[in-house]
Scaffold this motif. Sequence first.
Motif, PDB file in Angstrom:
ATOM      1  N   PRO A  16       0.785  -1.132  -0.001  1.00  0.00           N
ATOM      2  CA  PRO A  16       0.244  -0.129   0.057  1.00  0.00           C
ATOM      3  C   PRO A  16       0.873   1.282  -0.056  1.00  0.00           C
ATOM      4  N   ALA A  18       3.028   1.879  -2.268  1.00  0.00           N
ATOM      5  CA  ALA A  18       3.531   2.016  -3.576  1.00  0.00           C
ATOM      6  C   ALA A  18       3.087   3.284  -4.363  1.00  0.00           C
ATOM      7  N   PHE A  20       1.053   6.008  -6.396  1.00  0.00           N
ATOM      8  CA  PHE A  20      -0.311   5.624  -6.937  1.00  0.00           C
ATOM      9  C   PHE A  20      -0.298   5.684  -8.588  1.00  0.00           C
ATOM     10  N   PRO A 234     -10.513   7.357  -9.717  1.00  0.00           N
ATOM     11  CA  PRO A 234     -10.912   8.623  -8.881  1.00  0.00           C
ATOM     12  C   PRO A 234     -10.492   9.817  -9.856  1.00  0.00           C
ATOM     13  N   MET A 237      -6.259  13.525  -8.474  1.00  0.00           N
ATOM     14  CA  MET A 237      -5.808  14.262  -7.290  1.00  0.00           C
ATOM     15  C   MET A 237      -4.473  15.027  -7.633  1.00  0.00           C
ATOM     16  N   GLY A 238      -4.028  14.801  -8.475  1.00  0.00           N
ATOM     17  CA  GLY A 238      -2.749  15.564  -8.881  1.00  0.00           C
ATOM     18  C   GLY A 238      -2.938  17.002  -8.986  1.00  0.00           C
ATOM     19  N   ARG A 239      -1.846  17.831  -8.566  1.00  0.00           N
ATOM     20  CA  ARG A 239      -1.778  19.308  -8.625  1.00  0.00           C
ATOM     21  C   ARG A 239      -0.463  19.626  -9.265  1.00  0.00           C
ATOM     22  N   GLN A 240      -0.355  20.657  -9.884  1.00  0.00           N
ATOM     23  CA  GLN A 240       0.583  21.354 -10.493  1.00  0.00           C
ATOM     24  C   GLN A 240       1.590  21.801  -9.091  1.00  0.00           C
ATOM     25  N   CYS A 241       2.638  21.252  -9.222  1.00  0.00           N
ATOM     26  CA  CYS A 241       3.899  21.438  -7.988  1.00  0.00           C
ATOM     27  C   CYS A 241       4.914  22.325  -8.601  1.00  0.00           C
ATOM     28  N   LEU A 262       0.364  32.443   1.830  1.00  0.00           N
ATOM     29  CA  LEU A 262      -0.747  31.737   2.216  1.00  0.00           C
ATOM     30  C   LEU A 262      -1.377  32.069   3.691  1.00  0.00           C
TER      31      LEU A 262
ATOM     32  N   GLY B 141      -8.434   4.980  -2.272  1.00  0.00           N
ATOM     33  CA  GLY B 141      -8.856   5.888  -3.029  1.00  0.00           C
ATOM     34  C   GLY B 141      -8.407   5.915  -4.436  1.00  0.00           C
ATOM     35  N   THR B 269      -3.483  25.112   5.023  1.00  0.00           N
ATOM     36  CA  THR B 269      -1.906  24.898   4.660  1.00  0.00           C
ATOM     37  C   THR B 269      -1.987  23.517   5.218  1.00  0.00           C
ATOM     38  N   ILE B 279      -0.829   6.007  -0.076  1.00  0.00           N
ATOM     39  CA  ILE B 279      -2.114   6.147  -0.560  1.00  0.00           C
ATOM     40  C   ILE B 279      -2.979   6.462   0.690  1.00  0.00           C
ATOM     41  N   GLN B 280      -2.948   5.714   1.705  1.00  0.00           N
ATOM     42  CA  GLN B 280      -3.725   5.982   2.724  1.00  0.00           C
ATOM     43  C   GLN B 280      -3.590   7.327   3.588  1.00  0.00           C
ATOM     44  N   LEU B 282      -2.567   9.923   1.840  1.00  0.00           N
ATOM     45  CA  LEU B 282      -2.944  10.957   0.914  1.00  0.00           C
ATOM     46  C   LEU B 282      -4.634  11.210   0.899  1.00  0.00           C
ATOM     47  N   ILE B 286      -5.846  15.316   1.133  1.00  0.00           N
ATOM     48  CA  ILE B 286      -5.636  15.738  -0.241  1.00  0.00           C
ATOM     49  C   ILE B 286      -6.654  17.006  -0.425  1.00  0.00           C
ATOM     50  N   ARG B 287      -7.485  17.247   0.456  1.00  0.00           N
ATOM     51  CA  ARG B 287      -8.435  18.019   0.133  1.00  0.00           C
ATOM     52  C   ARG B 287      -8.097  19.454   0.860  1.00  0.00           C
ATOM     53  N   SER B 288      -6.739  19.501   1.450  1.00  0.00           N
ATOM     54  CA  SER B 288      -6.169  20.738   2.125  1.00  0.00           C
ATOM     55  C   SER B 288      -6.044  21.676   1.001  1.00  0.00           C
ATOM     56  N   LYS B 289      -6.254  23.185   1.195  1.00  0.00           N
ATOM     57  CA  LYS B 289      -6.173  24.075   0.417  1.00  0.00           C
ATOM     58  C   LYS B 289      -4.972  24.337  -0.526  1.00  0.00           C
ATOM     59  N   LYS B 290      -3.842  24.323   0.324  1.00  0.00           N
ATOM     60  CA  LYS B 290      -2.643  24.480  -0.243  1.00  0.00           C
ATOM     61  C   LYS B 290      -1.762  23.206   0.387  1.00  0.00           C
ATOM     62  N   ILE B 291      -0.904  22.589  -0.237  1.00  0.00           N
ATOM     63  CA  ILE B 291      -0.070  21.663   0.151  1.00  0.00           C
ATOM     64  C   ILE B 291       1.635  21.913  -0.022  1.00  0.00           C
ATOM     65  N   LYS B 304       3.434  14.967  -6.176  1.00  0.00           N
ATOM     66  CA  LYS B 304       2.562  14.700  -7.290  1.00  0.00           C
ATOM     67  C   LYS B 304       1.434  15.580  -6.908  1.00  0.00           C
ATOM     68  N   VAL B 305       1.180  15.555  -5.686  1.00  0.00           N
ATOM     69  CA  VAL B 305      -0.125  16.168  -5.039  1.00  0.00           C
ATOM     70  C   VAL B 305       0.090  17.528  -4.372  1.00  0.00           C
ATOM     71  N   ALA B 306       1.391  18.092  -4.555  1.00  0.00           N
ATOM     72  CA  ALA B 306       1.575  19.369  -3.753  1.00  0.00           C
ATOM     73  C   ALA B 306       1.511  20.395  -4.601  1.00  0.00           C
TER      74      ALA B 306
END
Lengths: 263, 329
Positions: A16, A18, A20, A234, A237-241, A262, B141, B269, B279-280, B282, B286-291, B304-306
């Motif tokens: 788990p 790994a 994503f 889903p 979930m990705g964002r532009q980092c 911020l 998820g 933040t 993943i568990q 994230l 993941i719903r945080s406004k800024k990461i 990838k999610v920041a």
Amino acid sequence: MKEPQIIVCAKQIPDPEAPFSNVTVNVEKKQVAVDAPDVISPYDENALEAAIRIKEELGGKITILSMGRKVSDTVLRKTIAAGADALVLLEDPLFEGLDSGSTAHVLSCAIKKIGDWDLVLTGRQAGDWDSGQVGLIMGEMLDVPCVSLARSIKIDDGKLLVEKSVPVGYEMVEASLPALVTVSNEVGELRYVARSKMLGLLRRPMSIPKWNSKDLGCDIDRLKKLQLTELVPPADMGRQCTLIEGAAQDQACRLAEVLSELR
Amino acid sequence: MSEILLLVEAKDGALDKKSLELMQGALGLGRQLGVATCAVVAGSDTARLAESAASFGLDKVYRLEHPLLAGFQPDAWVKGLEWLCGQVNPGIFLLSHSFVGKEVGPRLACRLNTALTTDCLGLSVDPGDGLLVRTKPIYGGNAIASLKCEGVPQMATVRKNAFEPVGEAQSASAIVEMVPDIGEDAIRVKSIKMVEQEVVELDKANVVISGGRGIEAKEDFDMLEALAAAMSKSHGNVMIGCSRPVVDKCWMSSDRQVGLTGTIIAPDTYIAVGISGAIQHLVGMIRSKKIVAINTDPGCNMFKVADYGVVGDYRDIIPALVKKLEEQR
């Protein structure tokens, strides 16, 4: 009291941890493929650690019980290297893709076949579907006292004493044996197993019983597969980092600016 | 089809918000199916809770009342709810995916010889066979599964925030008192004592700074504390969180764990230090406004999610950052 006979139910799942990006959802076949090595579900490792601590204090025997079509010897020998005494694998094409109640039925049949046991431990939930049902249902099927979310487990004078995690802290509970306990990660991580010890075990022949539905005498009509109607990936979930580069000092300066923005 | 039943829970003596969300979901299904939607409150003194539950447009509120239902003894609650289901034969039974629901749901489903789906995000009814379609995230998820199960009642536990809380209705629901048959012998697990600990409520924080597997030593959390102190003067309520491996090492108590089995949060933040982003974990942030992510591995999930990523060693970056923030004032 006699030395406790403990059964730990352990599920093998794709790691788990790994990334994503290694997870692919096949919408047509309604299947999830994870490109990652198999591991023992983390909470089941916590359950094994709890079992080993009881054994260190009171002696006894730990049997690992695992169900699945292709249970890997390599993965499960880690449990032996850590301190378990025996393995039993439950393998049958009929066991694939079962729902929680059916999985609990198969495991309960196996536990009854093992016969001599005082305590069944398992993780609070498996790290793939995270349903958190099999342990609790097994408690019902085996008709024994059942405690969930243990953060510490002791056997004292033949009695089971568990610290159970609750939202406001923890609750001390007591029950008679035999019993079933689902284990949470507050118990602590599975002790470190030296690689050399693992490799040594792999070279040593070991008899691992493999039982199928006939061996277990389980009620085949009772085995229900999960009925998936749809499986989708889903929303992204990705964002532009924005990467903050440079030496640590420069990174810290830029990050301080970012954090100020911020506010 | 017979009625829809849902279990109402209390938090600090009042109706739990999760129960209001559950009512919304259940009432929607009730309207779609044209059946009554009813709730049950369980306990030894349920008058007030039943009254609050009765103001949301449900058809009935059952007061399941018994001395053994005081507090939350799972054995007694399972027995009491099993008895109630025998009396009212619900077609659908919904619970929150809460501490209570997670424990009671699977055991009750087994006793009623039906199947439960846990942690659902959505519910609908298949018009063809009338079965409940349960939608839930799996693999932390990374996939969203919809599934159906046989059995009556159709049972599911529902995740927090899956539905909007229901609003108050014009008229009050009927309150029906039910006294279940629960014997002392139903209780096999005895509570000896409840140890209350100071519990942090991460979901109340404006900023959460979390450490993960990449934190080398327990003492290094002092650096995160120093950053929290520096930020708290300008960013509101700043709290320290962590990922699961930190709790496994017993460096932090589980109330600080962010993730699927910890707390699910959405602060302004979120700063992830040495967290690769299993993943568990994230799912929990993941719903945080800024990461903001600080990690030595440029390939890790967290980047990838920041929104902002710093590739480097937190032991160099955080002390320098704290110094800089203090200079700014």
